[in-house]
Motif scaffolding. Structure first.
Motif, mmCIF file in Angstrom:
data_model
loop_
_atom_site.group_PDB
_atom_site.id
_atom_site.type_symbol
_atom_site.label_atom_id
_atom_site.label_comp_id
_atom_site.label_asym_id
_atom_site.label_seq_id
_atom_site.Cartn_x
_atom_site.Cartn_y
_atom_site.Cartn_z
ATOM 1 N N UNK A 11 44.473 44.812 30.840
ATOM 2 C CA UNK A 11 45.038 43.892 31.829
ATOM 3 C C UNK A 11 45.461 44.649 33.081
ATOM 4 N N UNK A 12 44.851 44.280 34.206
ATOM 5 C CA UNK A 12 45.253 44.810 35.504
ATOM 6 C C UNK A 12 46.090 43.758 36.227
ATOM 7 N N UNK A 13 47.280 44.134 36.702
ATOM 8 C CA UNK A 13 48.125 43.245 37.492
ATOM 9 C C UNK A 13 48.336 43.876 38.863
ATOM 10 N N UNK A 14 48.153 43.087 39.940
ATOM 11 C CA UNK A 14 48.229 43.586 41.305
ATOM 12 C C UNK A 14 49.447 43.003 42.005
ATOM 13 N N UNK A 15 50.084 43.798 42.871
ATOM 14 C CA UNK A 15 51.289 43.318 43.560
ATOM 15 C C UNK A 15 50.961 42.412 44.742
ATOM 16 N N UNK A 16 49.700 42.263 45.065
ATOM 17 C CA UNK A 16 49.233 41.299 46.066
ATOM 18 C C UNK A 16 47.777 40.975 45.723
ATOM 19 N N UNK A 17 47.284 39.838 46.164
ATOM 20 C CA UNK A 17 45.926 39.447 45.781
ATOM 21 C C UNK A 17 44.869 40.459 46.250
ATOM 22 N N UNK A 18 43.864 40.659 45.403
ATOM 23 C CA UNK A 18 42.720 41.503 45.742
ATOM 24 C C UNK A 18 41.462 40.654 45.650
ATOM 25 N N UNK A 19 40.368 41.148 46.213
ATOM 26 C CA UNK A 19 39.100 40.424 46.187
ATOM 27 C C UNK A 19 37.968 41.388 45.849
ATOM 28 N N UNK A 20 36.802 40.825 45.643
ATOM 29 C CA UNK A 20 35.566 41.582 45.449
ATOM 30 C C UNK A 20 35.720 42.683 44.403
ATOM 31 N N UNK A 21 36.141 42.286 43.237
ATOM 32 C CA UNK A 21 36.274 43.216 42.120
ATOM 33 C C UNK A 21 34.925 43.336 41.427
ATOM 34 N N UNK A 42 34.205 37.924 23.855
ATOM 35 C CA UNK A 42 34.682 38.600 25.049
ATOM 36 C C UNK A 42 35.104 37.561 26.073
ATOM 37 N N UNK A 43 36.362 37.656 26.553
ATOM 38 C CA UNK A 43 36.908 36.740 27.544
ATOM 39 C C UNK A 43 37.373 37.546 28.754
ATOM 40 N N UNK A 44 36.977 37.084 29.961
ATOM 41 C CA UNK A 44 37.326 37.782 31.193
ATOM 42 C C UNK A 44 37.885 36.765 32.184
ATOM 43 N N UNK A 45 38.905 37.159 32.926
ATOM 44 C CA UNK A 45 39.503 36.290 33.940
ATOM 45 C C UNK A 45 38.434 35.669 34.832
ATOM 46 N N UNK A 46 38.502 34.350 35.010
ATOM 47 C CA UNK A 46 37.562 33.667 35.878
ATOM 48 C C UNK A 46 36.220 33.361 35.254
ATOM 49 N N UNK A 47 35.999 33.806 34.008
ATOM 50 C CA UNK A 47 34.722 33.591 33.316
ATOM 51 C C UNK A 47 33.509 33.920 34.189
ATOM 52 N N UNK A 48 33.444 35.136 34.727
ATOM 53 C CA UNK A 48 32.324 35.484 35.613
ATOM 54 C C UNK A 48 31.011 35.607 34.845
ATOM 55 N N UNK A 49 29.909 35.454 35.563
ATOM 56 C CA UNK A 49 28.598 35.697 34.967
ATOM 57 C C UNK A 49 28.469 37.184 34.653
ATOM 58 N N UNK A 50 27.789 37.481 33.536
ATOM 59 C CA UNK A 50 27.672 38.857 33.078
ATOM 60 C C UNK A 50 26.212 39.287 33.082
ATOM 61 N N UNK A 65 31.205 40.548 38.593
ATOM 62 C CA UNK A 65 31.950 40.532 39.842
ATOM 63 C C UNK A 65 32.974 39.407 39.807
ATOM 64 N N UNK A 66 34.132 39.664 40.368
ATOM 65 C CA UNK A 66 35.158 38.643 40.546
ATOM 66 C C UNK A 66 35.503 38.651 42.032
ATOM 67 N N UNK A 67 34.805 37.822 42.797
ATOM 68 C CA UNK A 67 34.889 37.894 44.257
ATOM 69 C C UNK A 67 36.095 37.164 44.833
#
Length: 314
Positions: A11-21, A42-50, A65-67
């Motif tokens: 689990x990664x938690x950010x102190x402000x929003x990030x993009x294009x992961x 396997x479960x990933x935030x946002x259910x991105x395509x793999x 990618x989690x854009x």
């Protein structure tokens, strides 16, 4: 043939929003005869395509990618696996170096894994070789002697090394954890021209007192002539058994990093790692750690093939 339920959350938690992961993961169980995958979710935030593919070493890789803007990235793996490592392999462990050389000559892949790294303290490695190598011993016996030497003369101490620690540094202070011992053993065995590779995974004994119980772990596989790849764990000085679950293999740690990637944004990230291992008798080991990471360089490189969260770095 024991069955284990392994729950692993990064689990990664950010102190402000990030993009294009953009991320690459190696947390799929390795496909081999020694383990049977009963379930894997396997479960990933946002259910991105793999995007899935198999790399040079046979590891299954996932890229995603989690854009969109996000303040958290959670990668959750739930695995049910049955291990099937042969109990008695002694009858095929008497083959020698002459047969090993014949098999290496027929495989560029094996030849590649006989080449040691260029290090400053190679003479210290040569001294270990002089102490453990006897030409009349089998390849397997030599591998066992190498494991015994590291177990006996290197101290198991958590927190004094990290993922950037080199073999030279490990040789200097003669201490570390599983990843360090694996890298030293690889250098010794490759100096002896024994094909060997790094392995990441889990160690799942049930209160057996082994170092690294219930956590992510690292060990070595060596090529035994007339048999094939056989794992040995220098941290515990044992041949790999039904207590070891394999995730990835490679030339060294960098080929096996379970999660790594980049993101856009000047955020500071907090990294949390949770691992639990459930056994057939109902016993369960659980561990959750917070990992300190430097702020805002846009890299996230989680490497859980070590004995404690303090080694997980960007």
């Amino acid at each position: 043939m024991p069955t284990f339920k392994i729950h692993h959350i990064t689990s990664y938690e950010y102190d402000r929003p990030v993009t294009e992961s953009h991320n690459e993961i190696r947390i799929f169980p390795y496909a081999c005869e020694e383990q049977e995958i009963l379930e894997h979710d396997l479960q990933i935030t946002g259910n991105p395509s793999m995007l899935n593919y198999t790399d040079y070493w046979g590891n299954r890789i996932g890229q995603f990618n989690l854009n969109q803007a996000h303040s958290e990235l959670v990668i959750e793996s739930k695995l049910v696996v049955r291990t099937k490592v042969p109990v008695d392999r002694t009858l095929v462990y008497n083959t020698g170096f002459e047969q090993l050389q014949q098999e290496i000559s027929q495989s560029l892949h094996l030849l590649e894994l006989t080449k040691p790294e260029l290090i400053q303290r190679q003479e210290a490695i040569q001294e270990i070789v002089r102490q453990i190598y006897q030409p009349w011993k089998s390849v397997a016996a030599t591998v066992q002697d190498c494991s015994q030497f590291i177990y006996q003369y290197f101290q198991y101490i958590k927190g004094i090394t990290d993922i950037e620690t080199t073999v030279d540094q490990i040789i200097e202070h003669r201490s570390g954890v599983c990843q360090d011992f694996a890298h030293v053993m690889l250098q010794v065995l490759r100096t002896l021209k024994i094909p060997s590779r790094y392995v990441s995974g889990y160690i799942c004994p049930n209160k057996n007192g082994l170092r690294g119980e219930g956590a992510t772990h690292a060990w070595v596989e060596s090529w035994i002539p007339n048999y094939g790849w056989s794992g040995i764990d220098p941290t515990n000085n044992i041949w790999v058994s039904n207590t070891h679950v394999k995730l990835a293999v490679g030339r060294n740690f960098s080929d096996c990093s379970p999660v790594k990637g980049t993101f856009k944004g000047p955020a500071h990230q907090n990294l949390y790692v949770y691992v639990s291992v459930g056994y057939e008798d109902g016993h369960r080991f659980e561990e959750r750690n917070q990992v300190n990471t430097p702020p805002g360089n846009g890299n996230q490189d989680f490497r859980p093939t070590v004995d404690q969260a303090g080694r997980h770095q960007q």
